[in-house]
Design an enzyme around this catalytic site. Structure first.
Site, PDB file in Angstrom:
ATOM      1  N   HIS A 242       0.882  -1.219   0.008  1.00  0.00           N
ATOM      2  CA  HIS A 242       0.062  -0.169  -0.060  1.00  0.00           C
ATOM      3  C   HIS A 242       0.761   1.258  -0.067  1.00  0.00           C
ATOM      4  O   HIS A 242       1.913   1.227   0.786  1.00  0.00           O
ATOM      5  CB  HIS A 242      -1.136  -0.005   0.963  1.00  0.00           C
ATOM      6  CG  HIS A 242      -0.521  -0.200   2.639  1.00  0.00           C
ATOM      7  ND1 HIS A 242       0.054   1.338   3.066  1.00  0.00           N
ATOM      8  CD2 HIS A 242       0.207  -0.834   3.358  1.00  0.00           C
ATOM      9  CE1 HIS A 242       0.293   1.088   4.502  1.00  0.00           C
ATOM     10  NE2 HIS A 242       0.582  -0.238   4.577  1.00  0.00           N
ATOM     11  N   GLU A 288      -4.689   1.280   2.803  1.00  0.00           N
ATOM     12  CA  GLU A 288      -4.647   0.112   3.503  1.00  0.00           C
ATOM     13  C   GLU A 288      -4.904   0.731   5.192  1.00  0.00           C
ATOM     14  O   GLU A 288      -5.579   0.255   6.024  1.00  0.00           O
ATOM     15  CB  GLU A 288      -3.343  -0.355   3.651  1.00  0.00           C
ATOM     16  CG  GLU A 288      -3.195  -1.670   4.536  1.00  0.00           C
ATOM     17  CD  GLU A 288      -2.454  -1.429   5.875  1.00  0.00           C
ATOM     18  OE1 GLU A 288      -2.760  -2.514   6.676  1.00  0.00           O
ATOM     19  OE2 GLU A 288      -2.231  -0.462   6.254  1.00  0.00           O
ATOM     20  N   HIS A 388       4.554   3.969  12.507  1.00  0.00           N
ATOM     21  CA  HIS A 388       3.560   4.906  12.570  1.00  0.00           C
ATOM     22  C   HIS A 388       3.993   6.135  13.496  1.00  0.00           C
ATOM     23  O   HIS A 388       2.998   6.861  14.066  1.00  0.00           O
ATOM     24  CB  HIS A 388       2.156   4.520  13.515  1.00  0.00           C
ATOM     25  CG  HIS A 388       1.370   3.554  12.363  1.00  0.00           C
ATOM     26  ND1 HIS A 388       0.083   2.837  12.684  1.00  0.00           N
ATOM     27  CD2 HIS A 388       1.851   3.060  11.107  1.00  0.00           C
ATOM     28  CE1 HIS A 388      -0.174   2.106  11.615  1.00  0.00           C
ATOM     29  NE2 HIS A 388       0.737   2.235  10.612  1.00  0.00           N
TER      30      HIS A 388
END
Length: 944
Positions: A242, A288, A388
């Site tokens: 992704h 995603e 993240h």
């Protein structure tokens, strides 16, 4: 005057214990004397004694060497045989850990992008180049930046990928044309086809015990197929990555790295002769992080979906080390993975992931659930502290990692496309055992084969008992089981002590720190049990052998239980049972030989046996422990404030301590109960020292191992409130180091709000909101105080009145069926310049226009998340629900995110408010050991 001969005392308990001093044999004592007072006869006797001593030392290979250090070692071995045996054994264990570390983290040498380096001189074919991958990674993560679905950067990414793929297609066509023009007799080049898929759709995404209804609008996929022609097009291998990112991250590894790997694979494979059996489909999916919308779109709506037989999903949640095969669901695909040059994977990861303990998911779920596909899920996972976060950058990606992932994936795809019949035996199954052996080769076999091998191991264990090589007793088995329990539970006492001192998560900054912090007490408790169960009536050798045998029994019984439950990970227990049995059989041979030579009576464990046992077991355990620690320790920074992370790490440390070298339990009996007591005392003292050091000098976070903080500036258009929510995702310190400075910055006090009691506070990121306890700031006073607009400063009107073009919900085509008691309407949502709308309501829904089954026949709390591509301004949803009449309206709450703020440190300014950038100030005030996930959102309530 000659110096008197120094007396040396060498004492053996009994002949049964003589074998436990591997460096010495019994030597006669030498009486103290002075050379000036000895008669000739005495001097002759003295010389004979010295000669005898020298001969003994020579036979024991203990002739004192030259050099101070070597002499010191000599003296230690001679005067302190117990310490010598312990030091030698522990040094051997340490060496095994070092070897395991080097094997575990080894990566290939990167290949540059220079013209000469990208061609293999032996074959003339293009080589995979890490530098080419990094060029893609840097462009996506640095030049474009935060590629959140629906933002302008999302569209920029699509433009970039399409341009790159079109260039590769042109290069492939030129190569093919040159070969045809030259009349070269070579295999044909692959067909290079491209699709741009833009779809609307919906799917149910149950995650973290919550039901989420997902809608997507204008979701974009970019698809490439390399094929040998129509004969290959009916069977395809899908490779997926992704290109979007989550909030607050530039996504260098997640997932620009796999995108770069696929681009490089297309460059190479489009310049090679076509694969002969199956086509390869490369899916660059655009959603995603919005909960797997784009992969769902492809596998349910695209024309190529019917040709896909298997999938290879590429993911990233770390920045270093080798990628791991952590999910697999068919034996042919697992066997195909055996061909990769750098295998790394274990079925234990598969079993662990399926428990739901790891709060994460990948597109692999969509391909299995909606496409009924088999395949492999591979991910970079080490050093996931940066996953993240704003630190997921190319600069933090380890050298050799892209090469490792790329060469493995290229080899795997080439083999599948060229040699595997995808029509045979591709059924889904988890009944396959697989694991790599120190990254050197890969082993896989069926669960039925595993059970047969476990039965064979059990037979070998029984044989060892019959032969007398293994001599377990009830006492020794109980002692080993209790040692395991003690190792697992007592480190929690250290966790409780640290928590009482306000030192939660002090082990977080390095994956190995939990071992250092919790390990001493676990080891002390484990050995204390052995001290308590040491049988004074039996010889030390007997205690050793019985304990060693009990360890064998523990792993054999647990292996049998795992086999009965058909748990694939039970291969780990079978390995321990087999290797312990092999060590006992080796010991049986050694001790029998010693008894025949008259060097030993009774039973015992030969010193060499411990090295035989520890060699493979400790090496194996260390290798697996590195993976476990690399996965779990960073994960504790994002599993919620209520998770008992200190106790989780304490228990895991206890398991590692026990499993590291089980034969240590037997070895601890080697020098008696008093020696054991001293060791246990020393470990307790060490644990106290560690606690003192940790409480004074250590903190949980640093710049490269940051605390995750979430900031939401929420404007409630219904109530007129302007609130800032600040939350965190772990149990570490929060208020004093971070919230308090924000209170000073905004000159206001925060109010605590529990996420469990206020589930709608973070609906914008549902279902992750359930873990987010918040401190809430009323930002209205700050904005009025600092605005340059005097009218606004003096006004009493809500600041939310100044928000331009907020999201709206209206009801269309409203009707009521009295006979059925059902009210029907079409919701129309418009949200120009906003993304990621989340709608929630309570109703007894009868039907809706989403192509999904209604999850409940009763009144239910529905949360519907919508994500759309760039410039997607709205969506529609038709709903029928039980109602008392036409005026029984549906109360709907709608949240939407602003498009600004994703990596640009800005947010939408309130119209007429002056230069008030509240989020900008908070971001700039971020401590160095904190990473922010931040966004601005609006919330409204509608009666439809």
């Amino acid at each position: 005057m000659a110096a008197p001969l120094k007396q040396r005392h060498i004492t053996l308990v009994n002949t049964d214990d003589a074998h436990r001093f591997p460096t010495l044999e019994p030597l006669p004592p030498i009486a103290p004397s002075s050379s000036s007072s000895l008669s000739n006869k005495d001097q002759q006797h003295h010389q004979q004694q010295q000669l005898l001593l020298k001969k003994k030392l020579h036979h024991a290979s203990l002739k004192r060497p030259n050099g101070a250090l070597q002499g010191l070692v000599y003296d230690i071995r001679l005067r302190h045989p117990r310490a010598s045996a312990w030091l030698l054994y522990l040094a051997f264990l340490f060496m095994l850990v070092v070897v395991s570390f080097r094997l575990h983290y080894a990566l290939p040498t990167p290949v540059s992008s220079e013209e000469g380096a990208t061609v293999d001189p032996s074959t003339g074919q293009l080589r995979f180049s890490e530098e080419n991958v990094r060029k893609t990674v840097r462009y996506l993560s640095e030049d474009i930046g935060y590629r959140v679905v629906g933002t302008e950067q999302d569209q920029d990414t699509q433009i970039y990928l399409i341009k790159e793929l079109q260039y590769l297609k042109e290069q492939a066509q030129k190569t093919s044309a040159r070969q045809v023009g030259a009349g070269a007799l070579v295999d044909p080049m692959p067909n290079f086809d491209m699709w741009i898929q833009v779809e609307n759709g919906a799917h149910q995404f149950d995650f973290m015990s919550k039901v989420v209804m997902k809608m997507y609008t204008n979701m974009t996929n970019i698809i490439v197929r390399l094929s040998c022609g129509p004969e290959c097009d009916t069977n395809s291998i899908l490779l997926n990555a992704h290109y979007d990112t989550t909030l607050g991250s530039p996504g260098a590894v997640d997932d620009a790295l796999p995108v770069g790997v696929m681009l490089e694979m297309i460059r190479i494979l489009s310049q090679r002769p076509a694969l002969k059996k199956n086509s390869l489909i490369f899916l660059f999916n655009g959603g995603e992080e919005s909960l797997q919308d784009a992969s769902h779109s492809f596998i349910t709506l695209h024309e190529l979906r019917h040709s896909v037989r298997a999938v290879i999903n590429l993911e990233g949640c770390g920045t270093s080390g080798p990628e791991i095969l952590f999910q697999a669901n068919s034996q042919p695909m697992i066997e195909a993975y055996r061909r990769v040059p750098y295998p790394h994977g274990t079925v234990m990861g598969n079993d662990l992931f399926s428990t739901g303990i790891i709060l994460s998911d990948t597109d692999f779920r969509q391909f299995v659930e909606y496409g009924n596909l088999t395949g492999l899920d591979m991910a970079v996972y080490k050093n996931s502290y940066l996953y993240h976060t704003h630190l997921d950058l190319d600069a933090h990606m380890e050298q050799g990692l892209p090469q490792h992932l790329g060469e493995n994936t290229l080899t795997l795809a080439t083999y599948l496309g060229d040699q595997v019949d995808l029509q045979e035996n591709m059924e889904q199954t988890k009944a396959v055992v697989y694991f790599d052996v120190f990254g050197q080769f890969f082993v896989s076999y069926s669960m039925d084969t595993a059970i047969l091998s476990h039965i064979a191991v059990g037979g070998l264990v029984i044989l060892s008992v019959v032969m007398g090589a293994s001599r377990p007793t009830v006492r020794s088995v109980v002692s080993v089981v209790l040692s395991l329990v003690a190792a697992l539970l007592t480190p929690s006492l250290t966790a409780l002590t640290l928590q009482s001192l306000g030192k939660t998560m002090v082990w977080f900054t390095h994956e190995w720190l939990p071992i250092a912090i919790f390990g001493p007490l676990g080891a002390a408790a484990m050995l204390a049990v052995q001290m308590a169960f040491h049988d004074k009536k039996a010889s030390r050798g007997t205690n050793e052998l019985q304990t060693f045998s009990a360890i064998q029994m523990l792993y054999t019984v647990t292996m049998a239980i795992g086999s009965w439950a058909r748990i694939a990970s039970s291969y780990f227990l079978a390995t321990y049972a087999f290797l312990t049995t092999a060590a006992l059989l080796f010991n049986h041979r050694q001790t029998n030989a010693q008894r025949r030579a008259g060097h030993m009576t009774g039973t015992g464990v030969d010193y060499a046996t411990y090295f035989v046992a520890a060699g493979p077991l400790t090496l194996w355990c260390s290798y697996l422990a590195f993976s476990l620690l690399d996965l779990i320790v960073p994960l504790t920074g994002r599993i919620g404030v209520d998770a008992p992370v200190d106790h989780i790490m304490a228990i895991m440390t206890g398991f590692c301590v026990f499993s590291f070298s089980p034969s240590l339990l037997a070895f601890s009996h080697r020098f008696g109960r008093k020696s054991l007591k001293r060791i246990v005392t020393g470990l307790v003292v060490l644990q106290v020292a560690v606690i003192v050091w940790v409480s004074v000098f250590m903190s949980p976070y640093d710049e490269m191992h940051p605390k995750r903080v979430f900031v939401q500036h929420l404007r409630n258009l219904t109530s007129g409130e302007s609130l800032m929510y600040v939350a965190h995702a772990d149990a570490g310190p929060f208020y004093t180091p971070y919230v308090s400075p924000i209170e000073s910055l905004l000159d206001t006090k925060a109010t605590f709000r529990s996420g469990g009691e206020n589930p709608g506070d973070w609906n914008a990121v549902y279902p992750f909101n359930q873990f987010l306890d918040s401190y809430v700031f009323d930002t209205t006073p700050y904005i009025r105080k600092h605005t340059t607009n005097e009218t606004l400063a003096k006004s009493k009107a809500p600041l939310t009145d100044l928000i331009h073009s907020p999201p709206r919900l209206v009801a269309e085509k409203v009707s009521y069926d009295a006979a059925r008691g059902v009210r029907k309407l079409t919701m129309l949502c418009t949200h120009p310049e906003y993304i990621w709308t989340v709608m929630s309501f309570d109703a007894e829904v009868v039907s809706w226009s989403m192509d999904l089954a209604v999850p409940s026949k009763e009144r239910f709390h529905y949360v519907v998340r919508n994500a759309g591509g760039y410039r997607t301004d709205g969506w529609r949803l038709e709903v029928e629900y039980k109602a008392s009449g036409i005026d029984d309206k549906l109360r709907v709450e709608l949240t939407a995110m602003e498009t600004e703020g994703f990596g640009k440190d800005v947010e939408r300014e309130l119209e007429g408010s002056g230069e008030i950038g509240l989020m900008r100030k908070v971001v700039k005030a971020r401590p160095v050991d904190v990473t922010l996930t931040y966004f601005s959102a609006v919330l409204s309530n509608f009666d439809l």
